[in-house]
Design a protein around this motif. Structure first.
Motif, PDB file in Angstrom:
ATOM      1  N   GLU A  18       0.826  -1.209   0.000  1.00  0.00           N
ATOM      2  CA  GLU A  18       0.000   0.000   0.000  1.00  0.00           C
ATOM      3  C   GLU A  18       0.861   1.260   0.000  1.00  0.00           C
ATOM      4  O   GLU A  18       0.591   2.212  -0.744  1.00  0.00           O
ATOM      5  CB  GLU A  18      -0.927   0.001   1.214  1.00  0.00           C
ATOM      6  N   LEU A  19       1.918   1.275   0.821  1.00  0.00           N
ATOM      7  CA  LEU A  19       2.803   2.437   0.842  1.00  0.00           C
ATOM      8  C   LEU A  19       3.535   2.574  -0.495  1.00  0.00           C
ATOM      9  O   LEU A  19       3.666   3.683  -1.030  1.00  0.00           O
ATOM     10  CB  LEU A  19       3.807   2.319   1.988  1.00  0.00           C
ATOM     11  N   ALA A  20       3.997   1.465  -1.043  1.00  0.00           N
ATOM     12  CA  ALA A  20       4.675   1.517  -2.338  1.00  0.00           C
ATOM     13  C   ALA A  20       3.753   2.052  -3.426  1.00  0.00           C
ATOM     14  O   ALA A  20       4.182   2.821  -4.299  1.00  0.00           O
ATOM     15  CB  ALA A  20       5.188   0.124  -2.715  1.00  0.00           C
ATOM     16  N   GLN A  21       2.480   1.667  -3.387  1.00  0.00           N
ATOM     17  CA  GLN A  21       1.520   2.172  -4.373  1.00  0.00           C
ATOM     18  C   GLN A  21       1.402   3.690  -4.296  1.00  0.00           C
ATOM     19  O   GLN A  21       1.356   4.388  -5.324  1.00  0.00           O
ATOM     20  CB  GLN A  21       0.153   1.536  -4.138  1.00  0.00           C
ATOM     21  N   GLU A  22       1.331   4.207  -3.073  1.00  0.00           N
ATOM     22  CA  GLU A  22       1.229   5.657  -2.909  1.00  0.00           C
ATOM     23  C   GLU A  22       2.471   6.366  -3.447  1.00  0.00           C
ATOM     24  O   GLU A  22       2.379   7.457  -4.032  1.00  0.00           O
ATOM     25  CB  GLU A  22       1.036   5.998  -1.427  1.00  0.00           C
ATOM     26  N   LEU A  23       3.629   5.739  -3.288  1.00  0.00           N
ATOM     27  CA  LEU A  23       4.869   6.342  -3.794  1.00  0.00           C
ATOM     28  C   LEU A  23       4.915   6.320  -5.321  1.00  0.00           C
ATOM     29  O   LEU A  23       5.309   7.305  -5.956  1.00  0.00           O
ATOM     30  CB  LEU A  23       6.078   5.592  -3.225  1.00  0.00           C
ATOM     31  N   ILE A  24       4.507   5.208  -5.921  1.00  0.00           N
ATOM     32  CA  ILE A  24       4.513   5.090  -7.379  1.00  0.00           C
ATOM     33  C   ILE A  24       3.575   6.112  -8.007  1.00  0.00           C
ATOM     34  O   ILE A  24       3.847   6.653  -9.095  1.00  0.00           O
ATOM     35  CB  ILE A  24       4.131   3.656  -7.794  1.00  0.00           C
ATOM     36  N   ARG A  25       2.475   6.419  -7.328  1.00  0.00           N
ATOM     37  CA  ARG A  25       1.480   7.351  -7.871  1.00  0.00           C
ATOM     38  C   ARG A  25       1.897   8.811  -7.742  1.00  0.00           C
ATOM     39  O   ARG A  25       1.149   9.700  -8.171  1.00  0.00           O
ATOM     40  CB  ARG A  25       0.135   7.085  -7.189  1.00  0.00           C
ATOM     41  N   ARG A  26       3.072   9.053  -7.136  1.00  0.00           N
ATOM     42  CA  ARG A  26       3.644  10.400  -7.112  1.00  0.00           C
ATOM     43  C   ARG A  26       4.850  10.395  -8.049  1.00  0.00           C
ATOM     44  O   ARG A  26       5.941   9.936  -7.670  1.00  0.00           O
ATOM     45  CB  ARG A  26       4.088  10.804  -5.717  1.00  0.00           C
ATOM     46  N   PRO A  27       4.707  10.863  -9.278  1.00  0.00           N
ATOM     47  CA  PRO A  27       5.835  10.851 -10.213  1.00  0.00           C
ATOM     48  C   PRO A  27       7.050  11.568  -9.625  1.00  0.00           C
ATOM     49  O   PRO A  27       6.927  12.663  -9.062  1.00  0.00           O
ATOM     50  CB  PRO A  27       5.284  11.581 -11.436  1.00  0.00           C
ATOM     51  N   SER A  28       8.205  10.946  -9.754  1.00  0.00           N
ATOM     52  CA  SER A  28       9.428  11.523  -9.186  1.00  0.00           C
ATOM     53  C   SER A  28      10.610  11.204 -10.089  1.00  0.00           C
ATOM     54  O   SER A  28      11.658  10.745  -9.628  1.00  0.00           O
ATOM     55  CB  SER A  28       9.662  10.985  -7.766  1.00  0.00           C
ATOM     56  N   ARG A  29      10.433  11.458 -11.372  1.00  0.00           N
ATOM     57  CA  ARG A  29      11.499  11.207 -12.343  1.00  0.00           C
ATOM     58  C   ARG A  29      12.684  12.144 -12.086  1.00  0.00           C
ATOM     59  O   ARG A  29      12.520  13.348 -11.926  1.00  0.00           O
ATOM     60  CB  ARG A  29      10.959  11.405 -13.756  1.00  0.00           C
ATOM     61  N   GLY A  30      13.876  11.553 -12.037  1.00  0.00           N
ATOM     62  CA  GLY A  30      15.070  12.311 -11.714  1.00  0.00           C
ATOM     63  C   GLY A  30      15.302  13.471 -12.654  1.00  0.00           C
ATOM     64  O   GLY A  30      15.375  13.289 -13.862  1.00  0.00           O
ATOM     65  N   GLY A  31      15.406  14.678 -12.106  1.00  0.00           N
ATOM     66  CA  GLY A  31      15.661  15.862 -12.897  1.00  0.00           C
ATOM     67  C   GLY A  31      14.456  16.396 -13.647  1.00  0.00           C
ATOM     68  O   GLY A  31      14.574  17.378 -14.382  1.00  0.00           O
TER      69      GLY A  31
END
Length: 398
Positions: A18-31
């Protein structure tokens, strides 16, 4: 995924996912993306469970990660779990069969960019820290969890901020949560990189006067570098299993058709070993440059500008934290080998700071890492969690 697991393990696995899902749903592409949203998810989760944490900032004050520190109640060494929460770019989104920021579970697969590298590992390490917090008084040394960004840019801003933080306990070793169930990376070749500026007289391509331009001189230098002799696999005491390698990775010069340029730049990447280090790499490059300038003289000498240098590292299977991780994997019934990686990784950065106890690459199976349809296989997650948890307890004497 977990129907044969005890109820507590099922609940824990579900919470990690569940926590990993929340992280994946916040785009955080480097740069590319703002790292604030993905780090805020983690901050909220840590705060809700009373885990001591703080933000890490880069050289100009930018947010580059979070650090969790759990001091034990007894003297001992500190150990770090590290997982980056920035990701590679999406590439061609139209080629994906699901949205890159999906976070959905399909069958036994967790879908989306960062599922494999390394948001699932970040979620797992947070849960391990939460589980160990009540046991802190009985532990020796301490546990840090580094949740860093600016990793996929190659800047390693989060890791650098951690290493430069005078308030942070210096770890004896670091376990990096890259995916892959079959091997633990215990070493890697180092690197020495430089930009080489090749000069020549400029001229008109239609002139009656023949000019050996900068591009032609650069091409000759490439031939010299490609034919340079490098040693083979190290023998002797180091027993490093990979040879050094030299690559010309870019060449830039000229514009249009009618002008012979007076400057051309090359990027050179040399992968180093204990038997062929950064000094040897630079010596080899300077020898090739001197040969170029002697054979094809120019008004200005060829200039070498070193860009980066990381040392190689290799950890024995009987050294920590490799011994703890491999031992815990064996007790969990897994056959896990050790590997020295050809590409350099964050372990080389840590080795350059004197932290040679580094492992990487033990996690769940995966597909599409840095490519299309990245996904992480969840069937092995309970076992991977158990292995890391046991390894940490062994290191902390719990």
């Amino acid at each position: 995924m977990s129907e044969n697991l005890p109820q507590a393990s099922q609940a824990r696995t579900a919470s990690v996912v569940e926590l990993a899902q929340e992280l994946i749903r916040r785009p955080s592409r480097g740069g590319i993306d703002d790292y604030g949203p993905v780090l805020t998810v983690l901050e909220n989760w840590l705060a809700a469970r009373g885990l001591p944490h703080r933000r890490l900032h880069g050289e100009v004050g930018e947010l580059v990660g979070l650090l969790v520190e759990i001091p034990g109640g007894r003297p001992g060494k500190w150990w770090t779990l590290d997982a980056c929460v920035d990701t590679a770019p999406y590439g061609d989104e139209s080629a994906w069969s699901f949205p890159p920021a999906s976070g959905d579970v399909r069958g036994e697969w967790l879908l989306g960019r960062g599922s494999a590298d390394s948001k699932l590992a970040a979620a797992m390490f947070c849960h391990i820290a939460a589980e160990l917090l009540p046991r802190a008084p009985e532990l020796h040394g301490g546990l840090a969890v580094l949740l860093d960004v600016d990793e996929h840019t190659g800047g390693f801003g989060g890791a650098r901020a951690y290493l430069n933080d005078e308030a942070a306990a210096r770890p004896a070793g670091v376990m990096i949560g890259y995916p892959g169930l079959d091997e633990v990376v215990v070493g890697g070749r180092g690197l020495w990189r430089a930009t080489i500026a090749v000069h020549a007289p400029s001229g008109h391509s239609g002139s009656s006067k023949t000019v050996v331009g900068a591009i032609s001189r650069a091409a000759h230098l490439v031939r010299l570098l490609d034919s340079a002799e490098l040693p083979g696999v190290d023998g002797g005491s180091s027993q490093f299993p990979l040879p050094p390698k030299l690559s010309v990775t870019s060449i830039h010069g000229g514009q249009g058709f009618s002008v012979t340029p007076d400057r051309c730049e090359l990027n050179v990447d040399v992968r180093t070993t204990p038997g062929f280090d950064a000094h040897d790499a630079e010596t080899l490059i300077r020898k090739a440059v001197a040969e170029l300038d002697a054979e094809l003289p120019a008004p200005r000498p060829t200039a070498i500008s070193p860009v980066a240098s990381w040392p190689p590292f290799r950890l024995g299977e009987d050294e920590q934290p490799a011994a703890a991780l491999l031992g815990a994997a064996a007790r969990a019934g897994l056959t896990v080998g050790s590997k020295t990686a050809g590409p350099s990784n964050i372990g080389n950065l840590l080795a350059g700071e004197g932290i040679t106890g580094v492992t990487a690459g033990f996690g769940v199976p995966y597909e599409g890492l840095h490519g299309i349809d990245e996904r992480a296989h969840l069937a092995a997650l309970p076992t991977v969690y158990t292995v890391y948890r046991q390894a940490v307890l062994d290191l902390l004497g719990g």
